[in-house]
Design a protein around this motif. Structure first.
Motif, PDB file in Angstrom:
ATOM      1  N   ARG B 372       0.798  -1.315  -0.108  1.00 18.32           N
ATOM      2  CA  ARG B 372       0.244  -0.069   0.193  1.00 18.32           C
ATOM      3  C   ARG B 372       0.818   1.128  -0.054  1.00 18.32           C
ATOM      4  N   ARG B 373       1.952   1.170   0.654  1.00 15.46           N
ATOM      5  CA  ARG B 373       2.902   2.111   0.737  1.00 15.46           C
ATOM      6  C   ARG B 373       3.884   2.729  -0.401  1.00 15.46           C
ATOM      7  N   MET B 374       3.773   1.621  -1.167  1.00 18.68           N
ATOM      8  CA  MET B 374       4.871   1.454  -2.432  1.00 18.68           C
ATOM      9  C   MET B 374       4.092   1.024  -3.428  1.00 18.68           C
ATOM     10  N   GLN B 375       4.142   1.960  -4.522  1.00 16.42           N
ATOM     11  CA  GLN B 375       3.310   1.478  -5.676  1.00 16.42           C
ATOM     12  C   GLN B 375       4.275   1.546  -6.851  1.00 16.42           C
ATOM     13  N   LEU B 376       3.910   0.723  -7.968  1.00 19.81           N
ATOM     14  CA  LEU B 376       4.718   0.598  -9.240  1.00 19.81           C
ATOM     15  C   LEU B 376       3.885   1.185 -10.361  1.00 19.81           C
ATOM     16  N   VAL B 377       4.566   1.941 -10.927  1.00 18.46           N
ATOM     17  CA  VAL B 377       3.717   2.331 -12.342  1.00 18.46           C
ATOM     18  C   VAL B 377       4.406   1.816 -13.369  1.00 18.46           C
ATOM     19  N   TYR B 382       0.490  -0.026 -23.442  1.00 12.65           N
ATOM     20  CA  TYR B 382      -0.437  -1.077 -24.152  1.00 12.65           C
ATOM     21  C   TYR B 382      -0.770  -2.071 -23.449  1.00 12.65           C
ATOM     22  N   ASN B 383       0.404  -2.806 -22.879  1.00  8.31           N
ATOM     23  CA  ASN B 383       0.122  -3.909 -21.956  1.00  8.31           C
ATOM     24  C   ASN B 383      -0.318  -3.862 -20.538  1.00  8.31           C
ATOM     25  N   SER B 384      -0.442  -2.714 -19.874  1.00  2.74           N
ATOM     26  CA  SER B 384      -0.491  -2.724 -18.672  1.00  2.74           C
ATOM     27  C   SER B 384      -1.808  -2.549 -18.160  1.00  2.74           C
ATOM     28  N   LEU B 385      -2.796  -2.395 -19.074  1.00  2.00           N
ATOM     29  CA  LEU B 385      -4.008  -2.243 -18.871  1.00  2.00           C
ATOM     30  C   LEU B 385      -4.786  -3.392 -18.938  1.00  2.00           C
ATOM     31  N   PRO B 386      -5.561  -4.118 -18.102  1.00  2.00           N
ATOM     32  CA  PRO B 386      -6.648  -5.131 -18.487  1.00  2.00           C
ATOM     33  C   PRO B 386      -7.466  -4.572 -19.485  1.00  2.00           C
ATOM     34  N   PRO B 387      -7.635  -5.183 -20.826  1.00  2.00           N
ATOM     35  CA  PRO B 387      -8.380  -4.865 -21.714  1.00  2.00           C
ATOM     36  C   PRO B 387      -9.870  -4.732 -21.509  1.00  2.00           C
TER      37      PRO B 387
ATOM     38  N   ARG C 191       0.705 -14.286 -18.109  1.00  2.00           N
ATOM     39  CA  ARG C 191       0.952 -14.304 -17.034  1.00  2.00           C
ATOM     40  C   ARG C 191       2.190 -13.242 -17.209  1.00  2.00           C
ATOM     41  N   LYS C 192       3.180 -13.290 -18.186  1.00  2.00           N
ATOM     42  CA  LYS C 192       4.110 -12.163 -18.230  1.00  2.00           C
ATOM     43  C   LYS C 192       3.612 -10.802 -18.500  1.00  2.00           C
ATOM     44  N   ARG C 193       2.565 -10.666 -18.859  1.00  2.00           N
ATOM     45  CA  ARG C 193       2.031  -9.423 -19.121  1.00  2.00           C
ATOM     46  C   ARG C 193       2.183  -8.615 -18.195  1.00  2.00           C
ATOM     47  N   GLU C 194       2.116  -7.523 -18.417  1.00  2.00           N
ATOM     48  CA  GLU C 194       2.321  -6.187 -17.692  1.00  2.00           C
ATOM     49  C   GLU C 194       1.152  -6.276 -16.597  1.00  2.00           C
ATOM     50  N   PHE C 195      -0.057  -6.236 -16.988  1.00  2.00           N
ATOM     51  CA  PHE C 195      -1.153  -5.968 -16.047  1.00  2.00           C
ATOM     52  C   PHE C 195      -1.148  -7.063 -14.780  1.00  2.00           C
ATOM     53  N   VAL C 196      -0.866  -8.016 -15.062  1.00  2.00           N
ATOM     54  CA  VAL C 196      -0.967  -9.264 -14.088  1.00  2.00           C
ATOM     55  C   VAL C 196       0.435  -8.618 -13.164  1.00  2.00           C
ATOM     56  N   ARG C 197       1.499  -8.448 -13.534  1.00  2.00           N
ATOM     57  CA  ARG C 197       2.338  -8.110 -12.426  1.00  2.00           C
ATOM     58  C   ARG C 197       1.918  -6.950 -11.772  1.00  2.00           C
ATOM     59  N   GLY C 198       1.288  -5.845 -12.494  1.00  4.28           N
ATOM     60  CA  GLY C 198       0.531  -4.693 -11.829  1.00  4.28           C
ATOM     61  C   GLY C 198      -0.312  -5.288 -10.532  1.00  4.28           C
ATOM     62  N   ALA C 199      -1.210  -6.136 -10.992  1.00  4.88           N
ATOM     63  CA  ALA C 199      -2.131  -6.574 -10.077  1.00  4.88           C
ATOM     64  C   ALA C 199      -1.496  -7.332  -9.018  1.00  4.88           C
ATOM     65  N   THR C 200      -0.566  -8.035  -9.141  1.00  5.35           N
ATOM     66  CA  THR C 200       0.208  -8.756  -7.909  1.00  5.35           C
ATOM     67  C   THR C 200       0.826  -7.635  -7.173  1.00  5.35           C
ATOM     68  N   ILE C 201       1.474  -6.690  -7.846  1.00  5.17           N
ATOM     69  CA  ILE C 201       1.951  -5.635  -6.732  1.00  5.17           C
ATOM     70  C   ILE C 201       0.813  -4.648  -5.905  1.00  5.17           C
ATOM     71  N   LEU C 202      -0.263  -4.634  -6.719  1.00  2.49           N
ATOM     72  CA  LEU C 202      -1.350  -4.088  -5.967  1.00  2.49           C
ATOM     73  C   LEU C 202      -1.662  -4.715  -4.836  1.00  2.49           C
ATOM     74  N   LEU C 212     -10.340 -13.704 -12.399  1.00  2.80           N
ATOM     75  CA  LEU C 212     -10.926 -12.612 -12.865  1.00  2.80           C
ATOM     76  C   LEU C 212     -10.091 -11.984 -14.065  1.00  2.80           C
ATOM     77  N   LEU C 213      -8.857 -12.214 -14.004  1.00  2.00           N
ATOM     78  CA  LEU C 213      -8.095 -11.516 -14.976  1.00  2.00           C
ATOM     79  C   LEU C 213      -7.573 -12.473 -15.911  1.00  2.00           C
ATOM     80  N   LEU C 214      -6.999 -13.730 -15.456  1.00  2.00           N
ATOM     81  CA  LEU C 214      -6.406 -14.441 -16.894  1.00  2.00           C
ATOM     82  C   LEU C 214      -7.525 -15.361 -17.430  1.00  2.00           C
ATOM     83  N   LEU C 215      -8.485 -16.007 -16.725  1.00  2.00           N
ATOM     84  CA  LEU C 215      -9.347 -16.784 -17.468  1.00  2.00           C
ATOM     85  C   LEU C 215     -10.276 -16.222 -18.483  1.00  2.00           C
TER      86      LEU C 215
END
Lengths: 334, 613, 305
Positions: B372-377, B382-387, C191-202, C212-215
Motif C-alpha cells: 500500500r505504501r509503495m506503488q509501481l507505475v 499498451y500491455n499494462s491495462l486489463p483490456p 502471465r508475463k503481461r504487465e497488468f498481471v504484474r501490476g495486479a500482483t503488486i497492488l 478474474l484476470l487470466l481466465l
C-alpha cells in the motif's frame, strides 16, 4: 552441439531422461487402468466360469488367482511380473485358439490359458502394417493439399484444403467403412474386405483410416506452412537474392515439418482409436480387434497388457519424434 | 564525378489503386554517389522504410509506385523483370533490416545461410571457397572466434552479433550499395554505437555506398555525409549533414533538433531538484543478490550447475522526497531488481528495508501493508491495462483489493484521482482502448496514486511516450510530489530522461551497480568507464564530451551465466589492465554521496581527459 | 447532416473497441462457410428439438406391417407417413434419427463442456503456479494423453453399464489433457503481461488474478476450437453406440441404428444411410463453423503480433 562428442553426449542424456520419464508414465498408466478395472462393477470370474457356476466355485477360482487380495498387493505382484516381461495370462482365451468364454468352468485350468504377451505379439504386426499403410495414404493426400493450401492462403488451394479437411473429418469411420465395403467390395468386387488372407485385405481398412487421419495433417500443414511463409526470414530471403523455390523447399517446409512431427506424436492415440473401430468393422486380426474382444469379454489381464504396451509405444514414438524435431530445429534442445 | 550510383527521380508511392489513393511518398528525388553515405531520417509514418524498400523494388501490395524512376548504375530497377531484380538485390545491392533476430531461418546455422546466399547470387562458387570468404568477413566485422561462430545458429547470437552477421550477409557479394534500414533501432545504445563505428570503417574498406535509414537524428548525423528529412512522405529538406544541423531550413527539421534531449548544455526542460542533505532514507537496499538456477539439461548432468547471476551485491539508499534513478541497458538486472524491490520475490542474500522495516520480514499481511505504501507505475502503456475493464474500475481496483472504501466512496475517490491526474470524468466508463498512450500512463499513475503511497516506482514509465507527452507527465508527477511528498524511483534505459529528472543515479551493468552518483557528477565527471561509454552513445547532437571511439572496444557484453572473475566491463573497456581481469572492483567513495567501482580510481589521474570541445 | 458530422467526438475505432472474442466471431461470420454451417446446424438442432414434440410418431413403436419401407420416391411402397422410410421393425427412420441426434448433441455438448472445464482448470493452475505444481500436473496430463482415450473409454464402458452420465464422464475425462496443455501455454504467456504484474503488486490474491484476470482472456480462444471437438465427441458417441457400448437399445442412437442397419445393407440400404446422413450433415456444419472460427482466430492473433 554439432561437434561430434557433444552431440552424442546430448543424445545419451536426452534418451536417459526421456526414458526415465517414460517409465514413470507407463507405471502411472498401468496403475490407473489396473485400479479402474478392479473398482468398476462387474466380476470377471463370473464371466470366466460361466453364469451357471456356483458361488463357491467362483470364490475358489478368484482366490486361486489372487483376485480377492487388496488392490495394491495385486498391483505389486502384477508389476513384478511385468518387469520380467510377463504380462500375465488371458482369463478367457486358451493357448490354442479361439476364445472359449464361459462354456465350461471345470476344464478351463490356468495352464491352458494364452499368454497375454503372445497374444499381443501375434497381432501387433498386423496393426503395424495397417497403421503404416494408412499413414502413407494419408500423407500422399495431405502433403500436396496441405502445403499448397498453406502457400496460397485465401486462394482456392487453401479453400480446397479447408473443404477437404472438413469433409473427411465429418465422415464417421465406422459408417465410411460400411459404405466402402458395400461399394468397393460387395458391389464392385475390387478389394477384399472381411478378415485377412493377404496384403490386399489391408488396403480397404487403410483407406478408411487414412481418411480419418488426413484432415489433421492437412490442417496442421496449412496452418504451419502459412505461418512460416509470413515469417520475417522468408521475406528477407527474397531480398537476399535467394530463389523462391529454394525458400519454400529448404526453409519454409523444413520449419513447418516440426509441428507436423509433433502432431504425429500426439495423435498416436487417435490413430489407435481409429484402428480399433476399423479392425472391428473389417474383422481385421490386429490389436484393435483383440482389444474390443478383450473388453467385451472382460479379459482384464489382456486389457491391462494392451494398455501398457500402447502407452509404452506412445512414449517411444514421442521420444523419436522429439529427437527428430530437435535435429531439425536445434532451439528445442534448450 | 561521373554518373551517380543511385539516381531516384520523382518517386511517388501510393497505397491502393486509383488517383485518389493516399500517398506514402510524394515526388522524392535524390542521388547517391559511389562511396557516399546518404542518411534518411523521419518519424514513424514518414515513409522512410517504404523508400528503402522501393529502392530494392520490394513494395508489396497494396503499396504501388505511381510515378518515378529508381536508376541504379543507369538501369531502372522498377521496370526490371523478377529474375533481374533478384540477381541485383542479392548481388549488387545488399539490404540490412531492423529485425536481425528474425532475419534468418532459425533452423540453419548462420554460416550455412550466408554461404547459401552467396551460392545463389554467384552460382558456381564452391562451398569451400564461399565458407572461406564468409569466415574472413565475420572476422572483418569483428565477430570473435569466427570459424566457430560460423557453425552456430541464429538463436545463439546476441542482437548486436546478429546485426554484424547480417552486415556480412549484405557484404558477401561485394555489393555497390547497402541499404541499411533502421539497423540500430532494436539494439542497446552502446551496441548500436559499436555498429555505427563498424559501418563507417566498412565503407572505407569495401568501397560501398550506404543508404542509411533511421528515426534517430543523432544516429543519422553520426554516419551520413548528406541527410534527407522525410515528413509524411515528402522530402522536406536535403543538405550535407553539418549544414543540416547548424542551419536547418525547414520547420520539421528544426522541430526534430529541438526535441532532442541535451545532456550537458542547459535545458529549460530540466526538472532537477538538488538532493537534500538531511533527508532520511525511505528505502535501503543492503548488499542484495539474486541468482537463478537454469534448468539443468539431462538427468545425469554432473557438470557444474549453470547459474544466472541477475543481481549482484547491490547496495544503495533512497531518500525521502528525492528522485532516484536506476539506468542500464538490457540484461543489466534492472527488471530483476524491480521484482525484488516490489517484493515479488525475495533476494537470495541481503536485505531491503522500507521505512525501517524489512519488506519480507512481516509475513503476508506485512507484504500487503508494504504494497500500500509503495506503488509501481508500469512500463508499457499498451500491455499494462486489463483490456476489458472500464477505466473507473481499473483505477478503483486497488481500493477493492485492499478493502479500503465502500462502493460509493470508491466512485468519488476515483473521480477525485482522475481529476488529479488530468483525466476527464467522462472517461470513467470507457474501456482503455480509446485512450492515447499518454492517457494510459495517467491511468497507471492514478491507479498507483489512489492508495496514497510514499514511494512510487516508475518502471520505464516514460520511455514509450513522445517528448511532448513525456514533458506533460513529468509536470504532473512534479505537482503530485509537491502536494503529497512522494518519493520517485525511476528505472530506465534512457540516460537523457534520467538527466532531466533524477537527483541521484545508479548505473547498472550486468547485475552490479557500477556507479552511484549525483546527477552533475555522473554527467560531467563520471567515475566508471561504463558510464562514460553510456554517455558517449547517448542520442544527442551536442558536441560530445565523450566519443565512443575512446570509450568502447568492440567486445560483446559477457553472458550473465558465466561471468568473468574480474570486472564485467573489462572486455569492452579501453582502459582495462591486468588487475581488471582478475579482481572485481568494489564500489568506493569518490567524495560526498558519489561512489564508483573501478580500479582506476585508485590512481585518479589515469582517467582519460574528456574531449575538448 | 454536414453540421452534425462536424461535432467533435473522440474518435473511437470501431474494430479496436471490440473485444478479441467479438472480432473472432465477426471475422468468422464474414466467411460463407461459417454461415452455411451455422444455418445447417441451426436447422438440425431445431428439427431435433421440435419435430419429436410436434409429431405424434413414437420412435420405439414397432409396426411389423410397415417394416422396411423405403424413403420417399426411393422405391416401391413408400408413404408420406414415413418420409425417410422404416426399419426392419417398422419404426420411423426420421423420428429415430432425430432422437439419435438429440442424444448425440446432448452428449457431444456436455462432454466438451466437461473437457473444457477440467482442462482449463488444470492448465490454469499449472501455468500460473509453475514449479512443482506444474511438473506434477503436466506429468499426469502426459500419462493421461498416452493412454489411448478410446481404449480407456471402451474399457470402462464395456465393464460398467453404459449410462449417459457415465458416457459423458468417460469421454470428458479422457479428452481434457489437450485443453490442459493449450491452456497452460496460453496462461504462461499471459502471465508475463504487465497488468498481471501490476495486479500482483497492488496486492491482488492469486485466485483473483487467475479467475478474474487470466481466465476471461485465455478461455475464449480455446473455446472457439472446442466447437471442432463437439463434432469429434459426437463421432465418439456414435462409435461407442456402434460397438454396443453407448446408450443402450431400444433408445435409438446413430451408432446402434447404423450397427443394426449394417445387417440389412444389401436390401434396405436406407437404415444405415439415413442416420449416417443426419450425422454427417451435423458434423460437417459443426466442422465448417469450427474451422472458420479457428481461421478467424489465427487471423486476429496473427494481426496483433
Amino acid at each position: 552441439m554439432h561437434v561430434g562428442g557433444g552431440f552424442i553426449v546430448f543424445i545419451v542424456n536426452f534418451l536417459i531422461r526421456r526414458l526415465a520419464q517414460g517409465v514413470i508414465i507407463v507405471f502411472l498408466v498401468s496403475f490407473l487402468i489396473f485400479t479402474l478395472l478392479r473398482v468398476i462393477p462387474g466380476d470377471p470370474v463370473r464371466l470366466m466360469a460361466g453364469g451357471m457356476a456356483p458361488d463357491h466355485v467362483i470364490d475358489q477360482i478368484a482366490e486361486d488367482m489372487g483376485l480377492r487380495d487388496p488392490i495394491p498387493v495385486q498391483f505389486v505382484r502384477y508389476m513384478g511380473g511385468v518387469l520380467q516381461g510377463d504380462l500375465g495370462q488371458s482369463f478367457i482365451r486358451p493357448a490354442s485358439g479361439a476364445a472359449v468364454g464361459g462354456a465350461s468352468f471345470d476344464d478351463n485350468t490356468r495352464s491352458e490359458r494364452a499368454e497375454v504377451f503372445d497374444l499381443i505379439a501375434d497381432t501387433a504386426p498386423f496393426t503395424l502394417q495397417l497403421a503404416l499403410l494408412a499413414m502413407a495414404f494419408a500423407l500422399i493426400v495431405a502433403l500436396p493439399v496441405g502445403i499448397y493450401g498453406g502457400l496460397r492462403p485465401g486462394k482456392w488451394p487453401d479453400r480446397l484444403a479447408l473443404y477437404m479437411g472438413s469433409l473427411f473429418i465429418s465422415l464417421p469411420n465406422f459408417w465410411l467403412g460400411i459404405v466402402l465395403a458395400l461399394v468397393l467390395s460387395v458391389n464392385l468386387g475390387w478389394l477384399p474386405a472381411i478378415g485377412y488372407q493377404g496384403f490386399a485385405y489391408t488396403i480397404l481398412p487403410a483407406i478408411v483410416l487414412a481418411v480419418e487421419i488426413a484432415p489433421f495433417l492437412i490442417r496442421s500443414l496449412t496452418v504451419s506452412v502459412a505461418q512460416n511463409m509470413r515469417e520475417n526470414y522468408i521475406s528477407v530471403a527474397a531480398i537476399r537474392g535467394i530463389g523462391h523455390r529454394r525458400i519454400v523447399m529448404a526453409h519454409a517446409l523444413k520449419n513447418a515439418s516440426v509441428p507436423l512431427l509433433n502432431l504425429l506424436g500426439v495423435q498416436f492415440s487417435m490413430l489407435l482409436g481409429g484402428v480399433l473401430v476399423v479392425e472391428f468393422i473389417f474383422d481385421y486380426p490386429g490389436l484393435g480387434l483383440l482389444t474390443i474382444n478383450a473388453v467385451l469379454q472382460r479379459d482384464f489381464p489382456l486389457i491391462q497388457g494392451i494398455a501398457i504396451v500402447t502407452s509404452a509405444a506412445f512414449v517411444v514414438i514421442n521420444i523419436i519424434v522429439d529427437l527428430v524435431a530437435t535435429t531439425i530445429d536445434p532451439r528445442l534442445e534448450y | 564525378m561521373g554518373t551517380p550510383l543511385l539516381d531516384v527521380s520523382n518517386l511517388t508511392v501510393a497505397v491502393g489503386e486509383g488517383a485518389s489513393a493516399p500517398r506514402v511518398l510524394t515526388d522524392i528525388s535524390f542521388t547517391l554517389e559511389p562511396r557516399g553515405i546518404l542518411g534518411v531520417i523521419g518519424g514513424s509514418g514518414a515513409g522512410k522504410s517504404v523508400l528503402a524498400k522501393a529502392i530494392i523494388n520490394w513494395l508489396e501490395s497494396p503499396l504501388r509506385v505511381v510515378t518515378g524512376k529508381v536508376m541504379f548504375e543507369g538501369r531502372d530497377i522498377l521496370t526490371m523483370s523478377d529474375r533481374e531484380t533478384r540477381l541485383l538485390r542479392g548481388k549488387a545491392i545488399g539490404y540490412v533490416g531492423g529485425n536481425p533476430s528474425g532475419a534468418l531461418d532459425p533452423t540453419m546455422t548462420v554460416g550455412a545461410q550466408i554461404v547459401e546466399k552467396l551460392q545463389a547470387v554467384e552460382p558456381g562458387t564452391s562451398y569451400r571457397k564461399a565458407q572461406e570468404r564468409v569466415v574472413a568477413l565475420l572476422d572483418a566485422v569483428r565477430i570473435p572466434s569466427s570459424d566457430q561462430r560460423f557453425n552456430e545458429y541464429p538463436f545463439q547470437y546476441s542482437g548486436g552479433m546478429m546485426q554484424r552477421a547480417m552486415i556480412v550477409d549484405a557484404l558477401v557479394s561485394n555489393p555497390r550499395l547497402i541499404v541499411a534500414d533502421s539497423i540500430t533501432q532494436p539494439l542497446d545504445v552502446t551496441v548500436g554505437a559499436q555498429i555505427l563505428k563498424l559501418l563507417r570503417e566498412l565503407r572505407d574498406e569495401f568501397d560501398t555506398s550506404i543508404l542509411f535509414v533511421s528515426n534517430s537524428l543523432p544516429t543519422v548525423a553520426d554516419v551520413s555525409d548528406r541527410v534527407i528529412v522525410l515528413d509524411r512522405g515528402i522530402a522536406v529538406e536535403q543538405q550535407p549533414t553539418a549544414d543540416l544541423i547548424t542551419s536547418p531550413r525547414s520547420a520539421e527539421t528544426r522541430q526534430l533538433i529541438d526535441e532532442l534531449p541535451t545532456l550537458w548544455a542547459h535545458d529549460d526542460r530540466s526538472r532537477l531538484k538538488p538532493a537534500s542533505e538531511d533527508a532520511r532514507p525511505i528505502m535501503s537496499v543492503r548488499d542484495v543478490s539474486r541468482n537463478y538456477a537454469l534448468a539443468s539439461r539431462g538427468l545425469l548432468n554432473f557438470g557444474p550447475k549453470r547459474i544466472l547471476q541477475a543481481v549482484r551485491h547491490v547496495d544503495f539508499d533512497i531518500y525521502e522526497g528525492e528522485n532516484f534513478g536506476i539506468v542500464g541497458e538490457s540484461g543489466c538486472g534492472k527488471s530483476t531488481l524491480t521484482r525484488l524491490l516490489t517484493a515479488l520475490e525475495p533476494p537470495d542474500t541481503g536485505q531491503i528495508t522500507f521505512e525501517g522495516k524489512d519488506i519480507f520480514g512481516r509475513g503476508k499481511e506485512g507484504t500487503r501493508a508494504f504494497r500500500r505504501r509503495m506503488q509501481l507505475v508500469l512500463q508499457d502503456p499498451y500491455n499494462s491495462l486489463p483490456p476489458r475493464n472500464s477505466i473507473g474500475t481499473i483505477i478503483g481496483e486497488p481500493l477493492v483489493i485492499h478493502g479500503l472504501a465502500s462502493r460509493k466512496e470508491r466512485r468519488s475517490r476515483v473521480l477525485e484521482v482522475m481529476a488529479e491526474v488530468g483525466l476527464p470524468a467522462s472517461l470513467y466508463e470507457e474501456l482503455p482502448m480509446v485512450l492515447t498512450a499518454g492517457q494510459r500512463q495517467r491511468v497507471n499513475v492514478g491507479r498507483a496514486l489512489i492508495l496514497e503511497p510514499r514511494l512510487m516506482l516508475m518502471d520505464e514509465t516514460l520511455s514509450a511516450l513522445g517528448q511532448t507527452e513525456q514533458g506533460q507527465l513529468l509536470d504532473l508527477l512534479e505537482k503530485l510530489q509537491a502536494q503529497h511528498g512522494v518519493t520517485y524511483l525511476y528505472i530506465s534505459h534512457d540516460i537523457a530522461m534520467v538527466r532531466r529528472v533524477c537527483a541521484r543515479v545508479a548505473v547498472m551493468y550486468l547485475g552490479e551497480v557500477v556507479e552511484l552518483a549525483e546527477n552533475e557528477t555522473l554527467f560531467f565527471n563520471p567515475g566508471h568507464p561504463y558510464s562514460r561509454a553510456l554517455l558517449s552513445a547517448a542520442p544527442t547532437l551536442e558536441s560530445r564530451r565523450y566519443r565512443s571511439e575512446d570509450c568502447l572496444l568492440d567486445g560483446e557484453p559477457p553472458s550473465p551465466i558465466d561471468l568473468p572473475s574480474g570486472c564485467a566491463f573489462a572486455s569492452r573497456c579501453p582502459q582495462a589492465f591486468d588487475r581488471c581481469l582478475i579482481e572485481n572492483p568494489r564500489l568506493q567513495s569518490r567524495g560526498g554521496l558519489n561512489r564508483a567501482a573501478c580500479h582506476l580510481l585508485d590512481s585518479e589521474n589515469t582517467v582519460p581527459k574528456e574531449v575538448s570541445a | 447532416m454536414t453540421n452534425i458530422s462536424n461535432i467533435d467526438i473522440p474518435a473511437v475505432d470501431n474494430v479496436q473497441a471490440l473485444t478479441i472474442a467479438q472480432r473472432v466471431v465477426l471475422g468468422a461470420w464474414r466467411s460463407y462457410e461459417f454461415r452455411v454451417g451455422f444455418f445447417v446446424f441451426s436447422a438440425m438442432v431445431l428439427l431435433a428439438i421440435f419435430w419429436p414434440m410436434i409429431s405424434s410418431i413414437d420412435p420405439l413403436k414397432i409396426n411389423i406391417r410397415a417394416k422396411l419401407m423405403p424413403p420417399a420416391f426411393m422405391g416401391e411402397g413408400w408413404s408420406w407417413t414415413h418420409p425417410m422410410g422404416t426399419d426392419q421393425l417398422g419404426r420411423d427412420m426420421l423420428m429415430r434419427s432425430l432422437v439419435g441426434l438429440r442424444y448425440s448433441l446432448l452428449i457431444g455438448l456436455t462432454t466438451v463442456v466437461v473437457m473444457l472445464a477440467v482442462g482449463a482448470l488444470v492448465g490454469l493452475l499449472a501455468g500460473y503456479r509453475g514449479g512443482l505444481t506444474d511438473t506434477i500436473l503436466m506429468r499426469i496430463t502426459d500419462a493421461q494423453l498416452s493412454i489411448p482415450m478410446i481404449i480407456l473409454a471402451i474399457a470402462i464402458l464395456g465393464v460398467a453399464r453404459p449410462t449417459i452420465p457415465a458416457i459423458i464422464l468417460v469421454l470428458g475425462l479422457s479428452g481434457w489433457p489437450v485443453y490442459a496443455r493449450v491452456m497452460r501455454s496460453v496462461v504462461m504467456a499471459e502471465r508475463k503481461r504487465e497488468f498481471v504484474r501490476g495486479a500482483t503488486i497492488l496486492g491482488a490474491s492469486d485466485l483473483r488474478i487467475m479467475f478474474l484476470l487470466l481466465l476471461p482472456i485465455c478461455l475464449p480462444p480455446i473455446a472457439f476450437v472446442a466447437v471442432l471437438d463437439i463434432a469429434r465427441m459426437m463421432i465418439f458417441e456414435s462409435v461407442l453406440g456402434f460397438l454396443g457400448l453407448g446408450v443402450q437399445p431400444p433408445t435409438p442412437t446413430f451408432g446402434n441404428i447404423i450397427a443394426d442397419g449394417r445387417k440389412y445393407l444389401v436390401n434396405a440400404w436406407w437404415i444405415a444411410t439415413v442416420p449416417g446422413i443426419f450425422l454427417f450433415l451435423t458434423l460437417i456444419s459443426l466442422n465448417l463453423m469450427g474451422a472458420a472460427l479457428e481461421r478467424s482466430r489465427n487471423r486476429v492473433h496473427g494481426g496483433e503480433a
